[in-house]
Design an enzyme around this catalytic site. Sequence first.
Site, PDB file in Angstrom:
ATOM      1  N   THR A   1      27.111  -1.034  16.449  1.00  0.00           N
ATOM      2  CA  THR A   1      26.777  -0.576  17.797  1.00  0.00           C
ATOM      3  C   THR A   1      26.247   0.846  17.834  1.00  0.00           C
ATOM      4  OG1 THR A   1      28.546  -1.981  18.594  1.00  0.00           O
ATOM      5  CG2 THR A   1      27.771  -0.317  20.107  1.00  0.00           C
TER       6      THR A   1
ATOM      7  N   SER B   1      30.567  -7.495  10.895  1.00  0.00           N
ATOM      8  CA  SER B   1      31.250  -8.752  10.570  1.00  0.00           C
ATOM      9  C   SER B   1      30.538  -9.468   9.423  1.00  0.00           C
ATOM     10  CB  SER B   1      31.275  -9.681  11.786  1.00  0.00           C
ATOM     11  OG  SER B   1      31.826  -9.003  12.876  1.00  0.00           O
TER      12      SER B   1
ATOM     13  N   CYS C   1      53.267  -5.112   9.226  1.00  0.00           N
ATOM     14  CA  CYS C   1      53.385  -3.991  10.182  1.00  0.00           C
ATOM     15  C   CYS C   1      52.274  -2.983   9.896  1.00  0.00           C
ATOM     16  CB  CYS C   1      54.719  -3.267  10.020  1.00  0.00           C
ATOM     17  SG  CYS C   1      56.128  -4.323  10.325  1.00  0.00           S
TER      18      CYS C   1
HETATM   19  N1  ASP Z   1      30.550  -5.902  16.129  1.00  0.00           N
HETATM   20  C1  ASP Z   1      30.179  -4.520  15.914  1.00  0.00           C
HETATM   21  C2  ASP Z   1      30.235  -4.245  14.416  1.00  0.00           C
HETATM   22  O1  ASP Z   1      31.297  -4.087  13.880  1.00  0.00           O
HETATM   23  C3  ASP Z   1      31.064  -3.599  16.684  1.00  0.00           C
HETATM   24  C4  ASP Z   1      30.784  -2.152  16.415  1.00  0.00           C
HETATM   25  O2  ASP Z   1      29.685  -1.777  16.048  1.00  0.00           O
HETATM   26  O3  ASP Z   1      31.671  -1.331  16.575  1.00  0.00           O
HETATM   27  O4  ASP Z   1      29.209  -4.185  13.799  1.00  0.00           O
END
Ligand code: ASP
Length: 342
Positions: free
Chosen positions: A15, A61, A280
């Site tokens: 992002t 991801s 944890c």
């Molecule tokens: N889904 C995005 C990623 O991890 C979320 C982000 O950029 O924080 O690439």
Amino acid sequence: MAERTKILLIYTGGTIGMVKDYQTGSLRAFDFKELVNNVPELNQLACDLSGVSFKVPIDSSNVSPLHWKRIAELIRDNYEKYDGFVVLHGSDTMSYSASALSFMLENLDKPVIFTGSQLPIGDLRTDAKENLITSIQIATLKEEGVPVIQEVGLYFEYKLYRGNRTTKLNAEHFEAFASLNHPPLVESGVHLNVSHTSLYRKTDSESFEIHTKMDSNVAVLKLFPGIGQSLVRTVCTTTGLKALILETYGAGNAPLETWFLTEVKQAIERGLFVINVTQCIGGSVQPGQYETSRELMEMQVANGKDITTESALAKTMYLLGKNLSALEFKAVFERSLRGEMV
Ligand code: ASP
């Protein structure tokens, strides 16, 4: 006149590097020039910035060990030219990547700071600008000509953490990461407050090198009440599996049921490396504190102490790449290599 500090920005995706196309209303990845245009404040920094981007920026991801290798190689190829590195990365798997890079980059004596954001850089209320600008500032910090940060850090929402100590714990808050077992390295307020006693320093005088052989034949099995024998057996007998990270309860506790202990024991006898980490996010495995952890201890399951699951996974992939015997693997795993555990 002293030379200006040189920082390399490595954009992998996520992002933080998105800008809003106001004509279509959708988000798209930037190029480096566009980033500077979106953050004109970068021109005020007392350092020279250069940027390099993954050919195809990815949502984190989609990160794999191949992407980690790419980041490690970019740092190695530019190590002499730059004083520090800021890696722009999606927040979802940032703790995994920061942990992996901490093992892949050995004898680091320059900063490598991972950062990202919850909102795109083009958004009005973005957290990206602060995260980016302060990460760069931290990467430029020097005392008597020596970089203050000499490890892989993760900067998010006013705090720099040791990367391999972090976990993403919130999908919406700007304060998205925590490091419950190690204090922040730097806190950003009016001043940048460095916690000198929390910083990592390499222990020998060997020079910087990278390790890119990460073996991902590893599984993470999170225990839960009601877990069944067929699931445990299926995981333990997965073709090619070399290591199993058991995410146990509390201080490293697991069920005492005979079938469970037998499955783990047989897996170890077949040559699987088994590691005990707690599910944890703070605190440590304490083998033998309860009878529910004694059996695992007696089976010579490696003690993950206070390591995070993300870091345990990265450390295991790194150590599997070294072809160690079971005894060596346990001994090395239980030692702190990059400040990832006590
Ligand atoms: N889904 C995005 C990623 O991890 C979320 C982000 O950029 O924080 O690439």
